[in-house]
Every structure is written in C-alpha cells, then in structure tokens.
Scaffold this active site. Structure first.
Site, PDB file in Angstrom:
ATOM      1  N   GLN A 158      -3.776  27.440   6.855  1.00  0.00           N
ATOM      2  CA  GLN A 158      -4.904  26.507   7.518  1.00  0.00           C
ATOM      3  C   GLN A 158      -5.792  25.498   6.825  1.00  0.00           C
ATOM      4  O   GLN A 158      -6.271  24.602   6.543  1.00  0.00           O
ATOM      5  CB  GLN A 158      -5.856  26.954   8.727  1.00  0.00           C
ATOM      6  CG  GLN A 158      -4.998  27.407  10.078  1.00  0.00           C
ATOM      7  CD  GLN A 158      -3.778  27.011  10.449  1.00  0.00           C
ATOM      8  OE1 GLN A 158      -3.783  26.495  10.414  1.00  0.00           O
ATOM      9  NE2 GLN A 158      -3.676  27.599  11.235  1.00  0.00           N
TER      10      GLN A 158
ATOM     11  N   HIS B  22      -7.033  35.532  11.450  1.00  0.00           N
ATOM     12  CA  HIS B  22      -5.341  35.927  11.937  1.00  0.00           C
ATOM     13  C   HIS B  22      -4.589  37.591  11.912  1.00  0.00           C
ATOM     14  O   HIS B  22      -5.153  38.041  10.774  1.00  0.00           O
ATOM     15  CB  HIS B  22      -4.395  34.784  11.337  1.00  0.00           C
ATOM     16  CG  HIS B  22      -3.124  34.713  12.409  1.00  0.00           C
ATOM     17  ND1 HIS B  22      -2.133  35.215  12.146  1.00  0.00           N
ATOM     18  CD2 HIS B  22      -2.423  33.899  13.738  1.00  0.00           C
ATOM     19  CE1 HIS B  22      -1.354  34.726  12.753  1.00  0.00           C
ATOM     20  NE2 HIS B  22      -1.362  34.117  13.673  1.00  0.00           N
TER      21      HIS B  22
ATOM     22  N   CYS C 121      -4.060  34.636  18.087  1.00  0.00           N
ATOM     23  CA  CYS C 121      -3.690  35.557  17.049  1.00  0.00           C
ATOM     24  C   CYS C 121      -4.677  35.770  16.545  1.00  0.00           C
ATOM     25  O   CYS C 121      -5.398  36.722  15.465  1.00  0.00           O
ATOM     26  CB  CYS C 121      -2.526  35.437  16.233  1.00  0.00           C
ATOM     27  SG  CYS C 121      -1.074  35.077  17.271  1.00  0.00           S
TER      28      CYS C 121
ATOM     29  N   ASP D  96      -5.661  34.015   2.311  1.00  0.00           N
ATOM     30  CA  ASP D  96      -4.813  33.303   3.764  1.00  0.00           C
ATOM     31  C   ASP D  96      -4.874  32.163   3.665  1.00  0.00           C
ATOM     32  O   ASP D  96      -6.058  31.737   4.244  1.00  0.00           O
ATOM     33  CB  ASP D  96      -5.210  34.122   5.018  1.00  0.00           C
ATOM     34  CG  ASP D  96      -4.273  33.216   5.851  1.00  0.00           C
ATOM     35  OD1 ASP D  96      -3.522  32.356   5.867  1.00  0.00           O
ATOM     36  OD2 ASP D  96      -4.276  34.492   6.484  1.00  0.00           O
TER      37      ASP D  96
ATOM     38  N   LYS E   4       4.015  24.745   7.937  1.00  0.00           N
ATOM     39  CA  LYS E   4       2.753  24.393   8.232  1.00  0.00           C
ATOM     40  C   LYS E   4       1.711  23.307   7.467  1.00  0.00           C
ATOM     41  O   LYS E   4       1.337  23.063   7.605  1.00  0.00           O
ATOM     42  CB  LYS E   4       1.232  25.562   8.491  1.00  0.00           C
ATOM     43  CG  LYS E   4       1.708  26.655   9.107  1.00  0.00           C
ATOM     44  CD  LYS E   4       0.131  27.378   9.882  1.00  0.00           C
ATOM     45  CE  LYS E   4       0.144  28.675  10.060  1.00  0.00           C
ATOM     46  NZ  LYS E   4       0.461  28.493  12.248  1.00  0.00           N
TER      47      LYS E   4
HETATM   48  N1  7TS Z   1      -2.873  33.090   9.186  1.00  0.00           N
HETATM   49  C1  7TS Z   1      -3.511  32.124   9.940  1.00  0.00           C
HETATM   50  C2  7TS Z   1      -4.946  31.910   9.615  1.00  0.00           C
HETATM   51  C3  7TS Z   1      -2.636  31.265  10.616  1.00  0.00           C
HETATM   52  O1  7TS Z   1      -3.163  30.414  11.261  1.00  0.00           O
HETATM   53  C4  7TS Z   1      -1.439  31.268  10.866  1.00  0.00           C
HETATM   54  C5  7TS Z   1      -0.861  31.582  11.709  1.00  0.00           C
HETATM   55  C6  7TS Z   1      -0.993  32.913   9.994  1.00  0.00           C
HETATM   56  C7  7TS Z   1      -1.615  34.100   9.183  1.00  0.00           C
HETATM   57  C8  7TS Z   1       0.529  33.129   9.961  1.00  0.00           C
HETATM   58  O2  7TS Z   1       1.046  32.397   9.421  1.00  0.00           O
HETATM   59  P1  7TS Z   1       2.973  32.638  10.258  1.00  0.00           P
HETATM   60  O3  7TS Z   1       3.586  31.302   9.314  1.00  0.00           O
HETATM   61  O4  7TS Z   1       3.261  33.094   8.949  1.00  0.00           O
HETATM   62  O5  7TS Z   1       3.281  32.521  11.416  1.00  0.00           O
HETATM   63  N2  7TS Z   1      -0.992  30.666  13.114  1.00  0.00           N
HETATM   64  C9  7TS Z   1      -1.014  30.323  13.935  1.00  0.00           C
HETATM   65  C10 7TS Z   1      -1.476  29.710  14.746  1.00  0.00           C
HETATM   66  O6  7TS Z   1      -3.056  29.285  14.698  1.00  0.00           O
HETATM   67  N3  7TS Z   1      -1.420  29.067  15.753  1.00  0.00           N
HETATM   68  O7  7TS Z   1       0.168  29.561  15.787  1.00  0.00           O
HETATM   69  C11 7TS Z   1       0.395  30.381  14.926  1.00  0.00           C
END
Ligand code: 7TS
Length: 404
Positions: free
Chosen positions: A201, A121, A362, A198, A224
C-alpha cells in the site's frame, strides 16, 4: 496534474455500474489500468510473444530485452543498488512467502523470533506463522494504539538476541496509517536485525528509496500500482539474497542439473523458477513509467487533498465512526456508519455505482483489536475527484434515509 487528461487514460472510468457512472473507491484492493499499460500488454501478446532467456530467435531476444528492461525500471523506481536485487514474483503475497521460506530455511531455527505488527495484512502474518511452525520459532507482535498507530515504544522490549527478522507494513490497508518505518529500521539496525517492509500500500503513494531507507526487503504488487494482475516484486539486499536458499526449483533457476548435484543460477534468476509472467512484468514497467511521468510527489499531494476532503465530508455525519485516525495517513478512509453492518452500507453504495470494500480487509487481528467485525473502506487514487466524493456522501445520506 490534469485530472481530466489522466481520467481519459483509464478506459474503465467511463464504464457504468447499474446504469450509474462508476465511482471506484476500491483502489487499495486493486487499481485500474491506464491505456498505456493495456496497450503494452496487447502489443506484446499480439506482436512479440516468445519465451524469454531461451530462444536464439528474433522474438525471444526482443522479449528478453524488454523483460530485463522492466527489471531496470523497477530498480530505478525504488533506487535499488543493482538489478540483481529485483526478483519478479506474482505479487506481494508471493514475495513474502518467498522470504519466509528462503530466509527462514537459512537463518531461522528453533526458539528464534520473528516480529510483525498487529495491523498486518494476513499475507504478512500467515507466512511467518507457517515458518514458525516449521522451525518451532516464535511470532511476536507490535501492538497498535486506538488511533491505529504502532506502539513504537514497545518495540525495544520485543527485540531479543533471538530476533531474526522484523516484518511490518509501510501503510495499513485497513486503516491507512503510514508507519514510521525509518524509526523501526533504525532500531533494528542497532541490533543488526533485517527488516522486511510490506509496500503493497505504499509503492503507489510514496516515493521509495530502498538504499536511503536501508531496509533489507521491500515487497509490492503490480496490480496495486496500475500494472497487471499476477505481477509483483521482491527487493532484497544482494548479500542476503545470495545466502538464501532457492524457493522453487525448475527451469531458469539452475546453472547445471544432474541427478548427483544441481547448481543454482545467479541472482536474480535463482529465485525465478519456470517461465515468469514476462508480459506482466513488461506491463508493470509501463505502469511504473506512467506514474513516474506524473510524479509520485504530485500523486501523493493530490491524494492527500482527496483524503482530507473525504475525511471532512464523512466526518460531518455524526453517525460516522472512523477507524484509523493516525496523524500520518495515505488514501484510506475506514469507518462504520450508524453502527450498521458494513456490508449493508456497501451494498447500498454499490447500487448507486460506488465501489467500496467492506469487511475485515484481510486484517482479522486488527479488527479483533478494535472489537469490530469489519469496516467500510473507501480508498482513493489520483484519478478520483472531489465530485466523486460528493456522490459518495450523497450515497451515505441515502443509507441514512433508508436505515434512519
Ligand atoms: N499487504 C498489504 C498491506 C495489502 O494491502 C495486501 C492486499 C497484500 C499484502 C497482499 O497483496 P496481494 O497483491 O499479494 O494480494 N490488500 C488488499 C486489500 O486491502 N483489499 O484487497 C487486497
């Protein structure tokens, strides 16, 4: 798992979109909140709100205890050795930026190398690019196969005596691939290279034990994993966090301040400058209690049956082309349909009450690797059902009728 009872816990699942029952398949972007989390947040805002770690008074004491209890809940959830190793942040992005700055300032110098993968990401790419620019260091990339798996055998040749950190995702948000992080960590340990995982997910799908994994950093987002927006966690090994420089300066992260010299607070407070999102952290604790009561194993088993069912159903369309066909996957189905722009497919599904995500997710470098501009992504949670997948499949049939 009693799905009907679980669905009752999520008020939003009773909502309609354009008069149609909501089918929410955008769980990788953010998950919905159970009433237990909503009530906890309401209760703290309406009855117990007071700034933490500061007051001598009743409310402040109560809220401070609840905040620190939430930290212990997170500690137990990922089996960290100490609650000093749990830093509350605003999300995965903030956690990675914290490490990129604080670890980078301390340990990375000109010519050093950081390794990420092609499936990251943007939030596990750009903070490292910024660090590399600042320090004139080099970013190296683990390539991905056509099936969407890491090319593990290429990692040894990427590692050198200049490698300072390996940062990889546990589960790809764009493909659903579950990476063999044990293999990467074992390889990194041989060279004494720290590893950041990371977990944005993975924390909601896979039981995490950071001590058993022996990763150095593990990061995830509260929103999440059924918790509030604007919450997140950085787990870091105590010895590394101790050595790292502070990220942000302000209240709470200091022991003593004078114009001549400021000294910093102990862990974890050294990395929690200012008033933290304490109501959010308490809500995150409630979310973790909620999913722990169901059981991560049960959640994973059920979500896997949903993913298998959806893969079969969508796979039965010869117009569907999947991206991410790894052996080990979690909760994400990414595909193109009839070669259509994903946005067109998503828009028609939306009008039927079905929420999916379309676009690059992303992960532009990954899309570029597959020579596509994006995919349609359905991502599942334990509150979804096979019946909802049937509605989704009917939606795809409608797309086919309209564009066929
Ligand atoms: N890393 C991964 C693997 C992610 O899927 C996401 C967000 C982030 C980092 C960043 O997370 P945040 O909570 O700081 O924004 N992924 C997604 C997505 O797949 N659709 O919207 C956000």
């Amino acid at each position: 798992m009693d799905i009907n009872k679980i669905r009752e816990d999520f008020p939003i699942l009773k909502e309609k979109a354009y008069g149609k029952p909501l089918v929410y398949f955008d769980n990788a972007a953010t998950t919905q909140k159970p009433i237990q989390v909503i009530n906890t947040i309401n209760e703290y805002n309406s009855r117990f709100n007071a700034n933490i770690h500061r007051g001598v008074h009743y409310l402040s004491d109560l809220t401070t205890n609840a905040f620190e209890k939430a930290r212990k809940t997170v500690q137990a959830f990922i089996n960290a050795k100490s609650d000093k190793e749990i830093i509350f942040t605003s999300g995965t992005t903030a956690s990675i930026n914290l490490v990129a700055f604080s670890f980078g300032e301390k340990f990375v110098k000109q010519g050093d190398e950081i390794i990420v993968s092609e499936m990251e990401h943007h939030s596990n790419i750009v903070p490292w690019q910024l660090l590399c620019e600042r320090k004139k260091a080099v970013l190296k990339v683990i390539p991905v196969t056509e099936a969407g798996e890491l090319e593990y055998e290429r990692i040894p040749e990427l590692i050198s005596e200049k490698t300072k950190l390996i940062a990889v995702t546990h589960v790809s948000n764009a493909l659903g691939t579950v990476n063999d992080i044990r293999r990467i960590i074992a390889l990194a340990k041989k060279h004494e290279i720290p590893v950041l995982i990371d977990g944005a997910q993975s924390a909601q799908h896979i039981k995490i034990d950071v001590q058993e994994l022996d990763c150095d950093f593990y990061v995830f987002s509260g929103h999440k994993i059924y918790g509030p927006t604007g919450t997140g966690v950085l787990y870091g090994k105590e010895n590394l966090l101790e050595e790292m420089v502070p990220w942000q300066g302000g209240g709470e992260m200091i022991r003593s301040v004078s114009f001549e010299k400021t000294t910093f607070n102990d862990l974890p407070f050294k990395f929690e400058a200012g008033t933290p999102n304490f109501v959010g952290a308490i809500g995150l604790g409630a979310a973790i209690d909620y999913i722990s009561a169901i059981g991560l194993k049960e959640i994973a088993n059920y979500e896997n049956t949903l993913l298998e069912y959806a893969s079969l159903q969508v796979g039965s369309f010869e117009e569907a082309r999947f991206y991410g066909t790894a052996k080990h996957k979690a909760s994400v189905l990414s595909f193109l349909f009839m070669g259509l722009n994903p946005y067109d497919v998503g828009t028609i599904l939306d009008k039927l009450g079905i929420a999916v995500r379309t676009g690059t997710h992303c992960a532009e470098p990954l899309m570029r690797k597959f020579k596509i501009t994006g995919t349609v992504r359905a991502s599942f949670s334990f509150y979804n059902t096979k019946e909802e997948i049937d509605v989704f499949v009917e939606g795809l049939k409608k797309v086919r009728r309209l564009f066929g």
